[in-house]
Design a protein around this motif. Structure first.
Motif, mmCIF file in Angstrom:
data_model
loop_
_atom_site.group_PDB
_atom_site.id
_atom_site.type_symbol
_atom_site.label_atom_id
_atom_site.label_comp_id
_atom_site.label_asym_id
_atom_site.label_seq_id
_atom_site.Cartn_x
_atom_site.Cartn_y
_atom_site.Cartn_z
ATOM 1 N N MET A 349 0.826 -1.212 0.000
ATOM 2 C CA MET A 349 0.000 0.000 0.000
ATOM 3 C C MET A 349 0.860 1.261 0.000
ATOM 4 O O MET A 349 0.488 2.278 -0.582
ATOM 5 C CB MET A 349 -0.934 0.007 1.202
ATOM 6 C CG MET A 349 -1.967 -1.121 1.212
ATOM 7 S SD MET A 349 -2.910 -1.243 -0.327
ATOM 8 C CE MET A 349 -3.814 0.290 -0.289
ATOM 9 N N LEU A 350 2.040 1.211 0.653
ATOM 10 C CA LEU A 350 2.932 2.369 0.633
ATOM 11 C C LEU A 350 3.520 2.573 -0.759
ATOM 12 O O LEU A 350 3.597 3.703 -1.268
ATOM 13 C CB LEU A 350 4.048 2.194 1.674
ATOM 14 C CG LEU A 350 5.051 3.334 1.802
ATOM 15 C CD1 LEU A 350 4.349 4.666 2.036
ATOM 16 C CD2 LEU A 350 6.040 3.056 2.932
ATOM 17 N N ILE A 351 3.925 1.474 -1.406
ATOM 18 C CA ILE A 351 4.464 1.581 -2.767
ATOM 19 C C ILE A 351 3.395 2.092 -3.724
ATOM 20 O O ILE A 351 3.694 2.812 -4.703
ATOM 21 C CB ILE A 351 5.007 0.214 -3.227
ATOM 22 C CG1 ILE A 351 6.265 -0.152 -2.403
ATOM 23 C CG2 ILE A 351 5.346 0.225 -4.713
ATOM 24 C CD1 ILE A 351 6.813 -1.529 -2.694
ATOM 25 N N ALA A 352 2.128 1.764 -3.456
ATOM 26 C CA ALA A 352 1.037 2.228 -4.320
ATOM 27 C C ALA A 352 0.950 3.748 -4.363
ATOM 28 O O ALA A 352 0.458 4.324 -5.350
ATOM 29 C CB ALA A 352 -0.298 1.644 -3.831
ATOM 30 N N CYS A 353 1.444 4.425 -3.322
ATOM 31 C CA CYS A 353 1.431 5.896 -3.316
ATOM 32 C C CYS A 353 2.303 6.463 -4.424
ATOM 33 O O CYS A 353 2.123 7.623 -4.833
ATOM 34 C CB CYS A 353 1.910 6.430 -1.959
ATOM 35 S SG CYS A 353 0.833 5.998 -0.568
ATOM 36 N N ALA A 354 3.259 5.658 -4.930
ATOM 37 C CA ALA A 354 4.127 6.111 -6.013
ATOM 38 C C ALA A 354 3.343 6.366 -7.298
ATOM 39 O O ALA A 354 3.800 7.111 -8.176
ATOM 40 C CB ALA A 354 5.229 5.079 -6.273
#
Length: 481
Positions: A349-354
């Protein structure tokens, strides 16, 4: 006979709930301060005439001050009493907030943030120590939920409040709002909190404090200059090498000192050692969010401070929603399975912020931030509870000092790594100011660090922490029995 875990919630005593809520008031003030400042940084940079990206020193100076002074918190609390130290910490933090609001330049702001950090360094671990000494072992998960739910209101309220203040008033009020909160917290501690005092373990380890402080200052100063052209590459490498060398000297010192400020022998305790190691990696990645997300929305997307705050609060709102369900999730799946699979999902989910772009619907951004905050909250509850599961009472103050110092160091590194990744991407791409692609690179870097924490839980026993949550096999009759 088949078995299934008992899911009955643990009862929490009135004294534990009251202590948790009062301590949470102080954490609310600190968390509110941190998230309000992150939203206000671009406006403050304009006021001072600085590059917004380099304003991260206002965050890292505070976090570094926390990390430097936290090791002393356990000894100070044992020597002078938890209640006395906790009250003094609130006073120092509030005074630092006033000086921040009166700052006329970045140097003054950084100095005031260091004073705030000194207060926070005593406030956070000593507050947690108060709760650990009040709550029974079987109450720990529930007590942590009582503690963190009010404290999480700070990150929920902070971004929109910070955006509102800097848009319609003056950024200085982002600090002055701590004054009434500090006064209320001081009164509540005076009236309702018990004082706990343990025999201090020998004389204060002044040499240990100096060594840990120098190691952290050198290391963070080195990270702040990497890839930015502020000093020569050789000087940057020398500063980082000095930090590593001084850190090694403290490691040797700690093994020789009878009562070191940071007691690394605690790492031999299975639950503490594994939780600490995983938490450090996980929190390093998560620690970059308060810096990267508001900066991306305001600098990359061109949003106003108030628009940025109304979006970034979704992450903390997700964390707040999770807290009541954390006990049930841990009872159902156990600590080990939760920390593995939930940790992997949190990193994704954090990588999805990219992938965020200005053209995205606001609802999609809200959803990713809300779910990510929900998952991270469960992960932190797991780490923060399991870490103290096998710590003897006599070592509880040492454990809170080491664990809280690790938390703050990871958060400090997270901000620096996020800023470094952003700066390197910007430089390599030849961008004068960070663009959306640069923020994408930074989010992928910190997201991968978060993902790397999950496999550490594989080394935990399947039954790790079951005694903390009352998770036991309850007999269920098979069909026909």
């Amino acid at each position: 006979m088949a078995t299934q875990p008992s899911l009955r919630p643990a009862r929490v005593s009135r004294e534990t709930r009251l202590t948790a809520v009062i301590v949470a008031c102080a954490l609310f003030m600190q968390n509110l301060d941190s998230t309000v400042i992150a939203t206000a940084l671009p406006t403050m940079a304009h006021s001072f005439g600085y590059d917004p990206v380099r304003m991260n020193v206002a965050l890292t100076s505070y976090l570094l001050s926390l990390t430097v002074f936290i090791p002393a918190s356990g000894w100070v609390a044992d020597r002078f009493g938890t209640k006395t130290v906790f009250r003094a910490a609130i006073v120092v933090f509030t005074a630092g907030s006033i000086l921040c609001g009166l700052s006329t330049g970045l140097a003054e702001l950084v100095a005031a943030r260091v004073l705030q950090g000194l207060g926070g360094a005593m406030m956070v671990p000593v507050g947690r120590l108060l709760l650990l000494r009040t709550a029974a072992k079987s109450e720990l998960v529930a007590a942590m939920a009582w503690l963190t739910m009010p404290a999480l209101l700070g990150p929920v309220v902070g971004p929109p409040l910070g955006g509102f203040i800097v848009t319609y008033f003056n950024w200085r009020w982002t600090f002055f709002i701590n004054i009434p909160i500090g006064l209320i917290g001081l009164l509540a501690v005076t009236l309702f909190i018990k004082d706990f005092r343990e025999p201090a373990k020998g004389a204060f380890d002044l040499r240990g404090l100096a060594l840990t402080g120098l190691a952290l200052v050198f290391s963070m100063a080195g990270l702040e200059t990497v890839g930015r052209g502020l000093v020569s590459r050789e000087l940057t490498e020398a500063i980082i090498a000095a930090g590593v060398a001084v850190g090694f000297l403290y490691f040797v010192h700690a093994h020789r000192h009878p009562a070191p400020l940071l007691d690394f022998t605690l790492m031999r305790l299975p639950c503490f050692g594994l939780s600490f190691a995983a938490m450090m990696l996980f929190r390093t990645g998560i620690g970059a969010i308060p810096f990267l997300l508001p900066m991306m929305l305001q600098v990359g997307f061109g949003s106003s401070a108030v628009q940025s705050g109304l979006i970034t609060f979704a992450s903390s709102a997700g964390a707040l929603v999770m807290k009541p369900g954390a006990q049930y999730a841990l009872r159902l799946f156990g600590f080990r399975n939760t920390l593995i699979w939930n940790g992997l999902l949190s990193g994704v989910m954090l990588i999805a912020c990219a992938a965020f772009r200005p053209s995205w619907p606001a609802a999609a951004i809200y959803l990713i931030l809300l779910v990510g905050g929900f998952l991270r909250s469960l992960q932190f509850t797991g780490y923060n509870t399991l870490a103290y599961g096998d710590v003897p009472r006599a070592q509880m103050s040492s454990a809170t000092s080491l664990y809280t110092a690790g938390q703050q160091l990871a958060a400090t590194i997270g901000v620096s790594v996020g800023a470094l990744a952003l700066e390197v991407s910007r430089t390599l791409a030849g961008h004068g100011t960070p663009e959306n692609s640069d923020f994408s690179v930074a989010f992928v870097v910190v997201g991968l660090m978060t993902l790397a924490a999950a496999p550490i839980a594989l080394f935990m026993p399947v039954t790790a922490g079951d005694d903390l949550i009352g998770r036991h096999a309850a007999a269920v009759p098979k069909a026909g029995e």
